[in-house]
Design a protein around this motif. Structure first.
Motif, PDB file in Angstrom:
ATOM      1  N   ASP A  23       0.851  -1.182   0.000  1.00  0.00           N
ATOM      2  CA  ASP A  23       0.000   0.000   0.000  1.00  0.00           C
ATOM      3  C   ASP A  23       0.891   1.237   0.000  1.00  0.00           C
ATOM      4  OD1 ASP A  23      -1.699   2.147   0.672  1.00  0.00           O
ATOM      5  OD2 ASP A  23      -3.083   0.810   1.722  1.00  0.00           O
ATOM      6  N   ASN A  24       0.903   1.939  -1.112  1.00  0.00           N
ATOM      7  CA  ASN A  24       1.837   3.055  -1.279  1.00  0.00           C
ATOM      8  C   ASN A  24       1.546   4.221  -0.351  1.00  0.00           C
ATOM      9  OD1 ASN A  24       4.154   4.032  -2.692  1.00  0.00           O
ATOM     10  ND2 ASN A  24       2.834   5.452  -3.807  1.00  0.00           N
ATOM     11  N   ARG A  25       0.336   4.314   0.194  1.00  0.00           N
ATOM     12  CA  ARG A  25       0.038   5.410   1.124  1.00  0.00           C
ATOM     13  C   ARG A  25       0.978   5.400   2.317  1.00  0.00           C
ATOM     14  NH1 ARG A  25      -6.069   4.057   2.340  1.00  0.00           N
ATOM     15  NH2 ARG A  25      -5.060   2.004   2.375  1.00  0.00           N
ATOM     16  N   TYR A  26       1.304   4.192   2.783  1.00  0.00           N
ATOM     17  CA  TYR A  26       2.172   4.099   3.954  1.00  0.00           C
ATOM     18  C   TYR A  26       3.605   4.480   3.630  1.00  0.00           C
ATOM     19  CZ  TYR A  26      -1.739   1.836   6.240  1.00  0.00           C
ATOM     20  OH  TYR A  26      -2.972   1.584   6.783  1.00  0.00           O
ATOM     21  N   LEU A  27       3.930   4.473   2.340  1.00  0.00           N
ATOM     22  CA  LEU A  27       5.273   4.883   1.924  1.00  0.00           C
ATOM     23  C   LEU A  27       5.348   6.398   1.783  1.00  0.00           C
ATOM     24  CD1 LEU A  27       8.071   3.694   0.933  1.00  0.00           C
ATOM     25  CD2 LEU A  27       7.200   4.120  -1.360  1.00  0.00           C
ATOM     26  N   TRP A  28       4.480   6.961   0.910  1.00  0.00           N
ATOM     27  CA  TRP A  28       4.653   8.382   0.605  1.00  0.00           C
ATOM     28  C   TRP A  28       4.182   9.284   1.743  1.00  0.00           C
ATOM     29  CZ3 TRP A  28      -0.317   7.407  -1.930  1.00  0.00           C
ATOM     30  CH2 TRP A  28      -1.266   8.405  -1.738  1.00  0.00           C
ATOM     31  N   MET A  29       3.080   8.913   2.413  1.00  0.00           N
ATOM     32  CA  MET A  29       2.552   9.804   3.441  1.00  0.00           C
ATOM     33  C   MET A  29       3.400   9.799   4.702  1.00  0.00           C
ATOM     34  SD  MET A  29      -1.566   9.288   2.931  1.00  0.00           S
ATOM     35  CE  MET A  29      -1.986  10.643   4.034  1.00  0.00           C
ATOM     36  N   ASN A  30       4.207   8.766   4.873  1.00  0.00           N
ATOM     37  CA  ASN A  30       5.096   8.687   6.039  1.00  0.00           C
ATOM     38  C   ASN A  30       6.557   8.868   5.662  1.00  0.00           C
ATOM     39  OD1 ASN A  30       3.247   8.066   8.349  1.00  0.00           O
ATOM     40  ND2 ASN A  30       2.690   6.380   6.983  1.00  0.00           N
ATOM     41  N   LEU A  31       6.790   9.365   4.441  1.00  0.00           N
ATOM     42  CA  LEU A  31       8.125   9.747   3.990  1.00  0.00           C
ATOM     43  C   LEU A  31       9.157   8.625   4.141  1.00  0.00           C
ATOM     44  CD1 LEU A  31       6.655  12.428   5.407  1.00  0.00           C
ATOM     45  CD2 LEU A  31       8.724  13.500   4.599  1.00  0.00           C
ATOM     46  N   LYS A  32       8.707   7.407   3.867  1.00  0.00           N
ATOM     47  CA  LYS A  32       9.617   6.264   3.950  1.00  0.00           C
ATOM     48  C   LYS A  32      10.379   6.111   2.642  1.00  0.00           C
ATOM     49  CE  LYS A  32       6.396   3.997   7.103  1.00  0.00           C
ATOM     50  NZ  LYS A  32       5.609   2.772   7.434  1.00  0.00           N
ATOM     51  N   ARG A  33      11.439   5.292   2.674  1.00  0.00           N
ATOM     52  CA  ARG A  33      12.286   5.096   1.503  1.00  0.00           C
ATOM     53  C   ARG A  33      12.438   3.609   1.209  1.00  0.00           C
ATOM     54  NH1 ARG A  33      17.588   6.544   3.171  1.00  0.00           N
ATOM     55  NH2 ARG A  33      16.799   6.241   5.287  1.00  0.00           N
ATOM     56  N   ILE A  34      12.539   3.291  -0.071  1.00  0.00           N
ATOM     57  CA  ILE A  34      12.922   1.951  -0.504  1.00  0.00           C
ATOM     58  C   ILE A  34      14.288   2.070  -1.170  1.00  0.00           C
ATOM     59  CG2 ILE A  34      12.425   0.035  -2.055  1.00  0.00           C
ATOM     60  CD1 ILE A  34       9.459   0.700  -1.723  1.00  0.00           C
ATOM     61  N   ILE A  35      15.244   1.291  -0.691  1.00  0.00           N
ATOM     62  CA  ILE A  35      16.612   1.335  -1.206  1.00  0.00           C
ATOM     63  C   ILE A  35      16.920   0.001  -1.872  1.00  0.00           C
ATOM     64  CG2 ILE A  35      19.057   1.643  -0.651  1.00  0.00           C
ATOM     65  CD1 ILE A  35      18.140   3.092   1.921  1.00  0.00           C
ATOM     66  N   GLY A  36      17.156   0.044  -3.171  1.00  0.00           N
ATOM     67  CA  GLY A  36      17.581  -1.159  -3.874  1.00  0.00           C
ATOM     68  C   GLY A  36      19.081  -1.341  -3.733  1.00  0.00           C
ATOM     69  N   SER A  37      19.501  -2.570  -3.468  1.00  0.00           N
ATOM     70  CA  SER A  37      20.922  -2.841  -3.248  1.00  0.00           C
ATOM     71  C   SER A  37      21.297  -4.126  -3.972  1.00  0.00           C
ATOM     72  CB  SER A  37      21.207  -2.958  -1.747  1.00  0.00           C
ATOM     73  OG  SER A  37      22.590  -2.981  -1.481  1.00  0.00           O
ATOM     74  N   HIS A  38      22.533  -4.174  -4.472  1.00  0.00           N
ATOM     75  CA  HIS A  38      22.960  -5.343  -5.253  1.00  0.00           C
ATOM     76  C   HIS A  38      24.447  -5.597  -5.029  1.00  0.00           C
ATOM     77  CE1 HIS A  38      22.784  -8.378  -8.279  1.00  0.00           C
ATOM     78  NE2 HIS A  38      23.500  -7.725  -9.172  1.00  0.00           N
ATOM     79  N   ILE A  39      24.769  -6.763  -4.510  1.00  0.00           N
ATOM     80  CA  ILE A  39      26.134  -7.211  -4.239  1.00  0.00           C
ATOM     81  C   ILE A  39      26.882  -6.116  -3.463  1.00  0.00           C
ATOM     82  CG2 ILE A  39      28.129  -8.395  -5.218  1.00  0.00           C
ATOM     83  CD1 ILE A  39      26.618  -8.928  -7.756  1.00  0.00           C
ATOM     84  N   ALA A  40      28.128  -5.831  -3.813  1.00  0.00           N
ATOM     85  CA  ALA A  40      28.945  -4.812  -3.143  1.00  0.00           C
ATOM     86  C   ALA A  40      30.083  -4.446  -4.071  1.00  0.00           C
ATOM     87  CB  ALA A  40      29.506  -5.337  -1.814  1.00  0.00           C
ATOM     88  N   ASN A  41      30.521  -3.191  -4.003  1.00  0.00           N
ATOM     89  CA  ASN A  41      31.680  -2.830  -4.808  1.00  0.00           C
ATOM     90  C   ASN A  41      32.956  -3.330  -4.134  1.00  0.00           C
ATOM     91  OD1 ASN A  41      32.607  -0.804  -2.926  1.00  0.00           O
ATOM     92  ND2 ASN A  41      31.184   0.674  -3.829  1.00  0.00           N
TER      93      ASN A  41
END
Length: 448
Positions: free
Chosen positions: A345-363
């Motif tokens: 539910d995207n409301r809980y993301l945008w209205m509460n200013l949350k972030r989704i961080i995509g991460s892959h392996i490591a440099n």
């Protein structure tokens, strides 16, 4: 076993290793392109049917590459995906890669040697390799990047040509030999055995980038971190990193046996997902209800909501992660072992200013920093089971069915467990019992 392998096992000096020719063929766990459709319409896609162990050809060495005699490797879930030919056949990726031309064409073969972890001895270096020599003991990062592309120089993982070695490339680590770029090499911690070192780079490096790195959640002292699958390969290292960084680790598991492991490993809060009824549905509405129950449970223990959710499980947990982190919190994700299509539910993301961080392996720098933490004793391996290379399919099946905890290792050229330690004093200072603590959680009686 070939003559060069025998010399590596015997600890021969570099000049002797150089004097022995590379074998034309070597033993490797591999998939066959002709099997790519074998599981269509089937429910149980048993990877023991698609993974083969047999002889393959030695590839030509590019100028920026090295040949490593693999002493040990380990199992990652990406090899399960490869062996199920899902979500697409990795042979499709290999064909696309080969279209770049040059040395990339070597990777398009009727077989793929799989495996994205390894530790071993350098036995050949390309003409363009400067910082590594024959005889060096190394671990291999799965980050296969283009160091000549300018877009990757601030962070190699941001380069558009990055690939996962042994998954999106050929010549992976579940073999007697592998060919890798010099930019994948990390010094092996001298106090670890081959099988312990081979269980580090993919999972520990990935967890470091997700949690500690500037590219990830950048956890700080006091941060509450929700860790799904906290006894898995990624989750086990995540618990250690949160604790080391002064954070509060909230581990979610699926059984009392796994909860017992977390208690022994010092996890701050332990939640059995069955306590909150998870597993009955995976819609956005279900995720909100699970999130409410989980949030109440965490607040009852800690008085506040998590700052970060560490989520590699995917579809089954992602919506709940988005719901449960606090206002301004972050969900950091690197994979989706239960499915790639996430619903939340995207409301809980945008209205509460949350972030989704995509991460892959490591440099490479992140991998070196992770290795440094092992050398300091701040991190220890989470290796549990160890199989011989001949039984790689059984090891892979164990992971496919989620019957394991921690990391499942595979011995390649190492004749038995326990070899490879070149700094026994450091091992003694860190503590044998601490380094091998996870071995008590082996899920099989397999020993090599």
């Amino acid at each position: 076993m070939d003559t060069l392998a025998e010399a590596v096992i015997a600890g021969a000096p570099p000049e002797e290793l150089l004097s022995i020719p590379l074998p034309d063929r070597f033993l490797a766990a591999h998939l066959r392109a002709g099997d790519a459709g074998m599981f269509e319409g089937e429910t149980d896609k048993d990877v023991r049917r698609s993974l083969h162990v047999g002889a393959v050809g030695m590839p030509v060495l590019a100028p920026d590459e090295v040949v490593v005699a693999v002493m040990a490797s380990s199992i990652n879930y990406n090899t399960v995906w490869s062996a199920m030919f899902e979500p697409i056949s990795t042979f499709d990726s290999l064909r696309r890669y080969a279209r770049q031309g040059g040395y990339a064409t070597r990777h398009d073969l009727p077989y793929q040697v799989v495996g994205s972890d390894a530790a071993g001895v350098v036995v050949r270096v390309g003409d363009g390799v400067r910082h590594w020599n024959v005889g060096d003991h190394v671990m291999i990062s799965p980050a296969y990047v283009d160091d000549q592309d300018p877009r990757g120089h601030a962070d190699a993982m941001m380069g558009p040509y990055g690939r996962a070695w042994g998954y999106e490339t050929n010549f992976g680590g579940l073999a007697h030999y592998t060919v890798v770029r010099a930019t994948q090499l990390v010094p092996k911690p001298a106090h670890l055995t081959w099988e312990e070192a081979a269980s580090i780079t993919l999972c520990a490096g990935t967890a470091y980038r997700m949690l500690v790195s500037e590219a990830g959640a950048r956890i700080k002292q006091g941060d509450i971190v929700l860790i799904w699958g906290a006894t898995g390969g990624l989750g086990g290292y995540a618990v250690q990193m949160v604790k080391n960084g002064g954070g509060v680790a909230v581990g979610v598991v699926s059984s009392e046996a796994k909860a017992h492991i977390l208690r022994e490993q010092g996890c701050d809060v332990i939640i059995d997902r069955r306590e909150i009824g998870m597993g009955d549905g995976d819609s956005a509405g279900d995720a909100i209800e699970y999130g409410k129950r989980l949030g109440r449970r965490i607040r009852a223990e800690l008085g506040e909501d998590p700052h970060v959710a560490f989520d590699y499980v995917g579809r089954a947990t992602f919506g709940t992660s988005v719901h449960v982190v606090r206002r301004g919190g972050a969900v950091v994700t690197c994979g989706s072992s239960t499915g790639y299509q996430h619903e939340y539910d995207n409301r809980y993301l945008w209205m509460n200013l949350k972030r989704i961080i995509g991460s892959h392996i490591a440099n490479l720098q992140e991998q070196w920093e992770t290795s440094r933490l092992f050398r300091q004793g701040g991190l220890v391996p989470i290796l549990t089971d160890v199989f011989p290379l001949a039984d790689t399919a059984e090891a892979l099946r164990l992971v496919q069915e989620n019957r394991h905890v921690g990391k499942v290792g595979v011995l390649a050229l190492a004749p038995h467990e326990g070899t490879g330690v070149t700094d026994p004093d450091l091992r003694a200072r860190i503590g044998e019992d601490r380094i091998t603590a996870w071995r008590a959680y082996a899920t099989t009686t397999a020993r090599v």
